[in-house]
Design a protein around this motif. Structure first.
Motif, PDB file in Angstrom:
ATOM      1  N   GLY A 128      23.989 -31.172   6.110  1.00 56.75           N
ATOM      2  CA  GLY A 128      23.904 -30.836   7.513  1.00 56.75           C
ATOM      3  C   GLY A 128      23.361 -29.456   7.818  1.00 56.75           C
ATOM      4  N   THR A 129      23.218 -29.203   9.110  1.00 60.33           N
ATOM      5  CA  THR A 129      22.809 -27.887   9.594  1.00 60.33           C
ATOM      6  C   THR A 129      24.060 -27.088   9.951  1.00 60.33           C
ATOM      7  OG1 THR A 129      22.708 -28.636  11.892  1.00 60.33           O
ATOM      8  CG2 THR A 129      20.714 -28.894  10.551  1.00 60.33           C
ATOM      9  N   ARG A 130      23.840 -25.816  10.283  1.00 61.00           N
ATOM     10  CA  ARG A 130      24.977 -24.974  10.655  1.00 61.00           C
ATOM     11  C   ARG A 130      25.723 -25.555  11.862  1.00 61.00           C
ATOM     12  NH1 ARG A 130      24.561 -18.403  11.139  1.00 61.00           N
ATOM     13  NH2 ARG A 130      26.803 -17.997  11.331  1.00 61.00           N
ATOM     14  N   LYS A 131      24.977 -26.044  12.828  1.00 61.82           N
ATOM     15  CA  LYS A 131      25.593 -26.612  14.028  1.00 61.82           C
ATOM     16  C   LYS A 131      26.337 -27.905  13.718  1.00 61.82           C
ATOM     17  CE  LYS A 131      24.487 -28.034  18.751  1.00 61.82           C
ATOM     18  NZ  LYS A 131      23.406 -28.176  19.772  1.00 61.82           N
ATOM     19  N   SER A 132      25.708 -28.774  12.929  1.00 60.17           N
ATOM     20  CA  SER A 132      26.354 -30.054  12.608  1.00 60.17           C
ATOM     21  C   SER A 132      27.572 -29.846  11.716  1.00 60.17           C
ATOM     22  CB  SER A 132      25.362 -31.005  11.937  1.00 60.17           C
ATOM     23  OG  SER A 132      24.986 -30.543  10.651  1.00 60.17           O
ATOM     24  N   ARG A 133      27.522 -28.833  10.834  1.00 58.04           N
ATOM     25  CA  ARG A 133      28.683 -28.550   9.988  1.00 58.04           C
ATOM     26  C   ARG A 133      29.867 -28.090  10.833  1.00 58.04           C
ATOM     27  NH1 ARG A 133      24.783 -26.553   6.020  1.00 58.04           N
ATOM     28  NH2 ARG A 133      24.979 -24.429   6.839  1.00 58.04           N
ATOM     29  N   ALA A 134      29.599 -27.262  11.836  1.00 55.72           N
ATOM     30  CA  ALA A 134      30.677 -26.796  12.719  1.00 55.72           C
ATOM     31  C   ALA A 134      31.334 -27.979  13.430  1.00 55.72           C
ATOM     32  CB  ALA A 134      30.124 -25.795  13.723  1.00 55.72           C
ATOM     33  N   ALA A 135      30.505 -28.938  13.874  1.00 52.34           N
ATOM     34  CA  ALA A 135      31.041 -30.125  14.547  1.00 52.34           C
ATOM     35  C   ALA A 135      31.847 -30.981  13.568  1.00 52.34           C
ATOM     36  CB  ALA A 135      29.896 -30.941  15.144  1.00 52.34           C
TER      37      ALA A 135
END
Length: 287
Positions: A128-135
């Motif tokens: 994932g990306t940084r944003k998707s990992r946070a989600a």
């Protein structure tokens, strides 16, 4: 159970050197922590591995998922020999096999926030990306019953049960198929243990997980396990369906373990204590 087992362990051995002499350079003997252990775990199954402290059960779990290198033996995951995997192949395999450690106070990095701890496996495996990992982190915390708004807090701010939920979320992060639960409730208050055990059962049902559930508490193992393997002095001395091992144990060591389980009846406890002494004597072990 039918079908190919998810995990097969054959002839597993783990020996630790006992060193003597100046700077401990000489190996004088070996501690046979695990000595020719074999077992299998099927998809969606929980195998309970039970025994006293020092019986070799945790070492067995670590070796089974390659956290410790075995002295001998073979390990198969989905029919593939993973015993000698190295580098990228080993890293990819680790996505399938995770662990929940015994001590929720020692297994979480105190310098990392909750969000960073749960996200770390995603970063290691480039998911994932940084944003998707946070989600994903927030979703995982919600799944294990932990408030997702606490992602920026540190482990020392939470109780043992809350920390263990964080550890479980971290284990789930890479969507594994097998999780080794190394005495996951032994360091928790009795009032919290049932909550964590129920959580693990719910996760198994919802995600189709398989567990190697390691514990010394037979009552806990019976609650969690489909089958039970009993370890003593580095060897498995008895294996069978959980209900069968409890109601009709075959090995004297298993009988001794069952006799040690406390019951809320003084007369029954005295009778169990007498039987336990007799079994200890029969096993030629000090009482």
């Amino acid at each position: 159970m039918s079908g190919q087992p998810l995990l097969v362990v054959e002839g597993l051995k783990k020996h630790f050197p006992v060193r003597r002499g100046f700077l401990f350079e000489r190996t004088r003997d070996w501690v046979r922590a695990v000595d020719d252990v074999s077992f299998e775990i099927h998809e969606g199954e929980t195998l309970g591995l039970v025994g006293e402290s020092g019986s070799g059960k945790s070492t067995t779990g670590y070796c089974a998922i390659r956290l410790l290198e075995a002295t001998a033996g073979r390990i198969f995951f989905e029919g593939k020999d993973i015993t000698r995997l190295r580098g990228e192949s080993l890293r990819r395999m680790r996505r399938e096999m995770q662990i929940v450690f015994q001590d929720p106070y020692a297994s979480l990095n105190p310098r990392m926030t909750v969000g960073d701890i749960v996200a770390e496996p995603l970063i290691v495996h480039s998911i994932g990306t940084r944003k998707s990992r946070a989600a994903t982190v927030r979703e995982l915390l919600n799944i294990v019953g932990f408030d997702p708004s606490y992602v920026n807090r540190y482990p020392h701010e939470f109780s043992g049960g809350q920390r263990q939920r964080i550890g479980i979320a971290r284990a789930l992060a890479v969507n594994p198929r097998l999780i080794v639960c190394d005495e996951p409730v032994s360091a928790l208050d009795v009032s919290i243990q049932a909550q964590i055990l129920n959580l693990l059962k719910d996760l198994q049902r919802d995600f189709g997980l398989s567990y190697l559930f390691i514990a010394h508490d037979l009552a806990v193992v019976r609650t969690m396990s489909d089958r039970i393997a009993v370890m003593n002095k580095g060897k498995i001395v008895e294996t069978g369906p959980a209900a069968e091992v409890y109601t009709d144990p075959k090995d004297d060591y298993t009988k001794a373990l069952l006799a040690a389980v406390p019951v809320p009846d003084p007369r029954r406890m005295r009778e169990r204590k007498r039987k336990r002494h007799e079994l200890r004597h029969a096993l030629a072990e000090p009482v």
